[in-house]
Design a protein around this motif. Structure first.
Motif, PDB file in Angstrom:
ATOM      1  N   VAL A 112       4.564  44.002 -66.201  1.00  0.00           N
ATOM      2  CA  VAL A 112       5.208  43.276 -67.295  1.00  0.00           C
ATOM      3  C   VAL A 112       6.066  44.243 -68.108  1.00  0.00           C
ATOM      4  CG1 VAL A 112       4.838  41.931 -69.402  1.00  0.00           C
ATOM      5  CG2 VAL A 112       3.334  41.596 -67.424  1.00  0.00           C
ATOM      6  N   SER A 161      11.105  39.129 -67.908  1.00  0.00           N
ATOM      7  CA  SER A 161       9.731  39.614 -67.963  1.00  0.00           C
ATOM      8  C   SER A 161       9.338  39.946 -69.396  1.00  0.00           C
ATOM      9  CB  SER A 161       9.571  40.851 -67.073  1.00  0.00           C
ATOM     10  OG  SER A 161       8.299  41.439 -67.232  1.00  0.00           O
ATOM     11  N   GLN A 175       6.650  37.679 -70.851  1.00  0.00           N
ATOM     12  CA  GLN A 175       5.471  38.517 -70.617  1.00  0.00           C
ATOM     13  C   GLN A 175       4.840  38.189 -69.260  1.00  0.00           C
ATOM     14  OE1 GLN A 175       4.049  41.272 -73.006  1.00  0.00           O
ATOM     15  NE2 GLN A 175       6.269  41.086 -72.697  1.00  0.00           N
ATOM     16  N   GLU A 176       5.722  38.120 -68.267  1.00  0.00           N
ATOM     17  CA  GLU A 176       5.324  37.902 -66.878  1.00  0.00           C
ATOM     18  C   GLU A 176       5.765  39.103 -66.048  1.00  0.00           C
ATOM     19  OE1 GLU A 176       7.178  34.303 -65.640  1.00  0.00           O
ATOM     20  OE2 GLU A 176       5.839  32.998 -66.806  1.00  0.00           O
ATOM     21  N   PRO A 177       5.124  39.350 -64.905  1.00  0.00           N
ATOM     22  CA  PRO A 177       5.519  40.490 -64.068  1.00  0.00           C
ATOM     23  C   PRO A 177       7.001  40.444 -63.690  1.00  0.00           C
ATOM     24  CG  PRO A 177       3.425  39.611 -63.330  1.00  0.00           C
ATOM     25  CD  PRO A 177       3.951  38.633 -64.353  1.00  0.00           C
ATOM     26  N   SER A 178       7.631  41.591 -63.737  1.00  0.00           N
ATOM     27  CA  SER A 178       9.041  41.701 -63.376  1.00  0.00           C
ATOM     28  C   SER A 178       9.202  41.731 -61.854  1.00  0.00           C
ATOM     29  CB  SER A 178       9.628  42.984 -63.973  1.00  0.00           C
ATOM     30  OG  SER A 178      10.949  43.200 -63.524  1.00  0.00           O
TER      31      SER A 178
END
Length: 209
Positions: free
Chosen positions: A51, A90, A94-97
């Motif tokens: 993230v 991301s 706030q999610e994985p890139s």
């Protein structure tokens, strides 16, 4: 951690005026949360699968955005001094890139964190400015992405390469040729042919003049 100098902050503030103008009080609040990251060549600013927690202003250096497909790196964007760098989707969600962001040369980046944006967005002294700033940064990065997509649809690789050279005349001294070719969606051999045509065209114009 390296310290930010007055000169760095002055340049950063001046460049942020394309997004927002802070009062002196607001600027003092904001800068109390800023920090400097120094990255060596090939070091990662954002790692794919993690993230992204930062947005950075590139004070010096350059960066390559790439993703992996079947274990092969595919470059899809470059950022240079004076620009913002982040895996912003991301960062916001706030999610994985899905994107890796790597320094192409030694770099200095003025950063603020996701936690800072959230904190200042609830501080009545600066909340309005930070919310507006966050939105304008998102719009800026969306426009950059759209320009990239439109260029692939409407321009030839040579036209895209010429545009890159107009933006960064010293591009080939700073970025390996195979990264540039990958970014343009062509092979290094094809890029070499394009470069030869551009050089030949330049010589012809010089003779005609």
């Amino acid at each position: 951690m390296a310290e930010l100098t007055d000169l760095m902050l002055t340049i950063f503030r001046r460049n942020l005026k394309v997004f927002i103008t802070f009062t002196d009080e607001e600027w003092e609040l904001f800068t109390s949360h800023l920090y400097l990251r120094k990255l060596k060549k090939h070091k990662t600013f954002v790692k794919g699968g993690a993230v992204c927690q930062e947005v950075g202003y590139i004070y010096s250096g350059s960066f390559r955005f790439f993703f992996l497909k079947n274990g092969v790196e595919i470059s899809n964007y470059f950022c240079f001094a004076g620009e913002l760098v982040s895996s912003y989707r991301s960062f916001l969600k706030q999610e994985p890139s899905i994107t890796h962001v790597e320094a192409l040369e030694d770099a200095e980046v003025i950063c603020f964190s996701h936690a800072t944006l959230q904190q200042l967005s609830t501080d009545p002294r600066i909340a309005y400015k930070m919310e507006r700033f966050g939105r304008l940064v998102a719009e800026y990065l969306i426009c950059c992405y759209e320009e990239r997509v439109v260029a692939f649809v409407t321009q030839t690789p040579e036209e895209r390469y010429r545009h890159l050279l107009e933006q960064q005349p010293d591009l080939l001294q700073r970025i390996p040729q195979h990264y540039v070719a990958n970014y343009l969606g062509i092979t290094p051999v094809s890029l070499s042919r394009i470069r030869k045509r551009i050089v030949a065209s330049g010589k012809a114009k010089a003779i005609a003049a």
